[in-house]
Design a protein around this motif. Structure first.
Motif, mmCIF file in Angstrom:
data_model
loop_
_atom_site.group_PDB
_atom_site.id
_atom_site.type_symbol
_atom_site.label_atom_id
_atom_site.label_comp_id
_atom_site.label_asym_id
_atom_site.label_seq_id
_atom_site.Cartn_x
_atom_site.Cartn_y
_atom_site.Cartn_z
ATOM 1 N N UNK A 73 45.863 70.880 47.935
ATOM 2 C CA UNK A 73 46.819 69.773 47.963
ATOM 3 C C UNK A 73 46.668 68.908 46.722
ATOM 4 N N UNK A 74 45.434 68.576 46.366
ATOM 5 C CA UNK A 74 45.195 67.774 45.164
ATOM 6 C C UNK A 74 45.748 68.494 43.945
ATOM 7 N N UNK A 75 45.456 69.773 43.808
ATOM 8 C CA UNK A 75 45.911 70.554 42.661
ATOM 9 C C UNK A 75 47.440 70.579 42.597
ATOM 10 N N UNK A 76 48.069 70.700 43.757
ATOM 11 C CA UNK A 76 49.535 70.749 43.788
ATOM 12 C C UNK A 76 50.126 69.412 43.349
ATOM 13 N N UNK A 77 49.576 68.313 43.855
ATOM 14 C CA UNK A 77 50.104 66.990 43.516
ATOM 15 C C UNK A 77 49.900 66.660 42.038
ATOM 16 N N UNK A 78 48.838 67.192 41.449
ATOM 17 C CA UNK A 78 48.583 66.957 40.037
ATOM 18 C C UNK A 78 49.596 67.689 39.166
ATOM 19 N N UNK A 79 50.059 68.855 39.616
ATOM 20 C CA UNK A 79 50.850 69.721 38.754
ATOM 21 C C UNK A 79 52.318 69.881 39.137
ATOM 22 N N UNK A 80 52.704 69.488 40.350
ATOM 23 C CA UNK A 80 54.055 69.771 40.821
ATOM 24 C C UNK A 80 54.753 68.512 41.327
ATOM 25 N N UNK A 81 56.063 68.601 41.490
ATOM 26 C CA UNK A 81 56.836 67.484 42.040
ATOM 27 C C UNK A 81 57.727 67.921 43.198
ATOM 28 N N UNK A 82 57.833 69.213 43.441
ATOM 29 C CA UNK A 82 58.732 69.734 44.470
ATOM 30 C C UNK A 82 58.148 69.523 45.863
ATOM 31 N N UNK A 83 59.009 69.143 46.804
ATOM 32 C CA UNK A 83 58.590 69.000 48.200
ATOM 33 C C UNK A 83 58.147 70.351 48.747
ATOM 34 N N UNK A 84 57.060 70.341 49.514
ATOM 35 C CA UNK A 84 56.511 71.585 50.031
ATOM 36 C C UNK A 84 55.933 71.356 51.412
ATOM 37 N N UNK A 85 55.898 72.406 52.218
ATOM 38 C CA UNK A 85 55.230 72.330 53.514
ATOM 39 C C UNK A 85 53.727 72.486 53.303
ATOM 40 N N UNK A 86 52.959 71.707 54.047
ATOM 41 C CA UNK A 86 51.512 71.761 53.916
ATOM 42 C C UNK A 86 50.987 73.175 54.187
ATOM 43 N N UNK A 87 51.627 73.884 55.085
ATOM 44 C CA UNK A 87 51.180 75.232 55.441
ATOM 45 C C UNK A 87 51.300 76.212 54.275
ATOM 46 N N UNK A 88 52.110 75.878 53.260
ATOM 47 C CA UNK A 88 52.230 76.744 52.094
ATOM 48 C C UNK A 88 51.044 76.573 51.144
ATOM 49 N N UNK A 89 50.292 75.509 51.314
ATOM 50 C CA UNK A 89 49.131 75.264 50.468
ATOM 51 C C UNK A 89 47.838 75.700 51.138
ATOM 52 N N UNK A 90 47.786 75.553 52.441
ATOM 53 C CA UNK A 90 46.585 75.904 53.190
ATOM 54 C C UNK A 90 46.966 75.995 54.652
ATOM 55 N N UNK A 91 45.993 76.285 55.477
ATOM 56 C CA UNK A 91 46.266 76.312 56.905
ATOM 57 C C UNK A 91 46.643 74.913 57.369
ATOM 58 N N UNK A 92 47.835 74.779 57.920
ATOM 59 C CA UNK A 92 48.289 73.472 58.356
ATOM 60 C C UNK A 92 49.614 73.586 59.068
ATOM 61 N N UNK A 93 50.056 72.492 59.588
ATOM 62 C CA UNK A 93 51.290 72.464 60.364
ATOM 63 C C UNK A 93 52.504 72.684 59.464
ATOM 64 N N UNK A 94 53.395 73.575 59.876
ATOM 65 C CA UNK A 94 54.613 73.827 59.101
ATOM 66 C C UNK A 94 55.520 72.612 59.101
ATOM 67 N N UNK A 95 55.331 71.709 60.066
ATOM 68 C CA UNK A 95 56.186 70.526 60.160
ATOM 69 C C UNK A 95 55.671 69.352 59.337
#
Length: 216
Positions: A73-95
């Motif tokens: 999540x930290x790496x994504x926020x540092x490098x990206x701006x697009x909205x994403x589901x947490x489950x696409x980054x790691x195990x987490x709720x799709x909602x």
């Protein structure tokens, strides 16, 4: 999803002037939209590849712990701006949606929203992200207003000592340069360590550099 009047939301964000009002804003929005959880998470670079994590809003302890320990999540926020589901980054709720914002200096952040349910269709995710992205800059400005009230500033003499220390000077060398005692130099450097919540002199130097305190 019913939308609160955009102008009304802009006004409510501009009225935020304290930690409690910031947290209340997210609680009110959570209740208005029937979100499960909502808040603003800030990642502040405190050392090389190390981040301090703070937040405003409504999160349960387990969820917040997972957010704070999520390196993807930290790496994504540092490098990206697009909205994403947490489950696409790691195990987490799709909602759970992550809406990043690149901030200034050594800080990055994201708006975190957990919904009761969410279709996996990318269109729905994009619409939600686009809607809340309208307010992200103002939310960050609210964060700056609130956090600036609690920011500890180093004094002119403390800054002089830490600047010379950042150039590799010892306490004795700094004392000779500034015409003060070595004990006084150590006193000022100890204050810098305490004020920046650092573990030692080098850590304080890194934090002062990252925060821009040595440039002002």
């Amino acid at each position: 999803m019913a939308m609160v009047n955009i102008n009304e939301l802009h006004t409510r964000i501009r009225l935020i002037n304290s930690v409690s009002s910031f947290n209340k804003f997210f609680l009110d929005i959570k209740n208005t939209y029937n979100y499960v959880q909502m808040g603003f998470v800030i990642f502040e670079l405190s050392d090389l590849f190390q981040f301090d994590v703070s937040h405003f809003g409504n999160f349960n302890d387990v969820f917040l712990g997972n957010i704070k320990s999520n390196s993807e999540l930290v790496r994504y926020c540092v490098n990206e701006v697009k909205t994403i589901q947490l489950s696409q980054l790691s195990r987490g709720c799709e909602s759970t949606l992550i809406i990043p914002i690149s901030l200034h200096n050594n800080k990055f952040a994201c708006l975190v929203i957990e919904l009761p349910n969410l279709s996996a269709e990318s269109h729905n995710i994009q619409v939600m992200g686009d809607y809340w992205r309208i307010f992200l800059v103002e939310i960050f400005e609210a964060y700056r207003r609130v956090s600036s009230r609690n920011t500890v500033k180093i004094t002119r003499r403390e800054k002089e000592c830490i600047q010379w220390a950042s150039m590799g000077k010892t306490s004795w060398e700094i004392s000779q340069i500034l015409s003060i005692s070595q004990r006084t130099v150590d006193f000022h450097l100890t204050n810098c360590i305490r004020k920046t919540n650092s573990t030692n002199r080098q850590h304080a130097i890194v934090k002062c550099i990252l925060s821009g305190q040595l440039l002002t």
